[in-house]
Design an enzyme around this catalytic site. Sequence first.
Site, PDB file in Angstrom:
ATOM      1  N   LYS A  92       0.813  -1.220   0.000  1.00  7.61           N
ATOM      2  CA  LYS A  92       0.000   0.000   0.000  1.00  7.61           C
ATOM      3  C   LYS A  92       0.846   1.270   0.000  1.00  7.61           C
ATOM      4  CE  LYS A  92      -4.322  -2.004   1.405  1.00  7.61           C
ATOM      5  NZ  LYS A  92      -5.261  -2.328   2.481  1.00  7.61           N
ATOM      6  N   ARG A 125      -3.337  -9.972   5.457  1.00  3.98           N
ATOM      7  CA  ARG A 125      -3.814 -10.102   4.068  1.00  3.98           C
ATOM      8  C   ARG A 125      -2.695  -9.618   3.157  1.00  3.98           C
ATOM      9  NH1 ARG A 125      -6.184  -6.949   0.164  1.00  3.98           N
ATOM     10  NH2 ARG A 125      -7.813  -7.916  -1.092  1.00  3.98           N
TER      11      ARG A 125
HETATM   12  N1  HH2 Z   1      -7.395  -3.964   1.303  1.00 10.17           N
HETATM   13  C1  HH2 Z   1      -7.780  -4.058   0.023  1.00 10.17           C
HETATM   14  C2  HH2 Z   1      -8.846  -4.877  -0.343  1.00 10.17           C
HETATM   15  N2  HH2 Z   1      -9.506  -5.617   0.576  1.00 10.17           N
HETATM   16  N3  HH2 Z   1      -9.791  -6.287   2.827  1.00 10.17           N
HETATM   17  C3  HH2 Z   1      -9.448  -6.210   4.124  1.00 10.17           C
HETATM   18  N4  HH2 Z   1     -10.114  -6.927   5.048  1.00 10.17           N
HETATM   19  N5  HH2 Z   1      -8.422  -5.404   4.541  1.00 10.17           N
HETATM   20  C4  HH2 Z   1      -7.706  -4.635   3.663  1.00 10.17           C
HETATM   21  O1  HH2 Z   1      -6.788  -3.892   4.098  1.00 10.17           O
HETATM   22  C5  HH2 Z   1      -8.060  -4.696   2.273  1.00 10.17           C
HETATM   23  C6  HH2 Z   1      -9.130  -5.545   1.888  1.00 10.17           C
HETATM   24  C7  HH2 Z   1      -7.038  -3.282  -1.030  1.00 10.17           C
HETATM   25  O2  HH2 Z   1      -5.993  -4.018  -1.584  1.00 10.17           O
HETATM   26  P1  HH2 Z   1      -6.025  -4.817  -2.986  1.00 10.17           P
HETATM   27  O3  HH2 Z   1      -7.053  -5.893  -2.965  1.00 10.17           O
HETATM   28  O4  HH2 Z   1      -4.664  -5.298  -3.284  1.00 10.17           O
HETATM   29  O5  HH2 Z   1      -6.359  -3.700  -4.045  1.00 10.17           O
HETATM   30  P2  HH2 Z   1      -7.691  -3.244  -4.792  1.00 10.17           P
HETATM   31  O6  HH2 Z   1      -8.667  -2.794  -3.775  1.00 10.17           O
HETATM   32  O7  HH2 Z   1      -7.224  -2.120  -5.700  1.00 10.17           O
HETATM   33  O8  HH2 Z   1      -8.224  -4.426  -5.548  1.00 10.17           O
END
Ligand code: HH2
Length: 280
Positions: A222, A256
Amino acid sequence: MRMRIGARLFDGPGPYLMGIVNATPDSFSDGGRFLDPDLAVAHAFRLAEEGADLVDLGGESTRPGAPPVPANEEQRRVVPVVAALRARGFALPISVDTTKATVARAALEAGADLVNDVSGLADPALARVVAEAGVPVVLMHTRGTPADMQSRARYGDVAAEVRAELALVLRRAEAAGVDPEHTILDPGIGFAKTPEHNLELLARVAELRALGRPLLVGPSRKSFIGKAAGAPVEDRLPGTLAAVTAAVLAGVEWLRVHDVAPARQAARVAAAIRDAARPR
Ligand code: HH2
């Protein structure tokens, strides 16, 4: 923690790893890589081999400013992947990363075991789906929607306010019939937070233990890592491992992450240090 998720019983302090599979065209670090269901399925099997305890499958990017995805499109991205994983004998529990009740219900029917809701139950119908299915749920802290959340990143005391707002989400979940023993809480790194808020939340995450539930954090790749270390998104693994280590030392049970194998090593060493510090 002691919680059954799908066929697995998670009984102990962890740390446990939730490996990320983004079936999206636009996720911030890996958008477009796993939109094809066959590639998403292959990626889930790879994360399992690397030592994931569970895979988290998402069909909507939640990065700041991301446009909302209609439910039918999100469902079309996610459900075939869940079904294919189950058809091919995938052994790990599957989490569906969604804020929508209809998507959650369809994914659970296809064989998912847990709902990961980054909106903290913005959709009351989602709480009812979780309650009826009797599955665990990750309740994450945020404010507003990905479109406007960064303008709502104003706190006097970020750790105290996130804790109070998560307590409210927990109460809402219980009121909708969700078994409190089925909840995992997440401070929502990067959601309605500035880089400084994210660092302070990680430094003070142990304060959330007072809520009495297992904790999950998602620092992987992030932008606060980019800010702290001057690293572009494709070069944030070392910073991610530093955040994983800090979280494990603070007693967080779930991480995660995108890069499961290196995170597993960091988490195991951090856990060994954590456990060595306990009075025997
Ligand atoms: N962060 C993201 C998505 N889902 N769920 C939880 N529980 N906690 C988090 O910190 C979290 C999450 C964002 O990351 P990512 O899936 O890599 O990116 P994007 O939202 O652009 O798909």
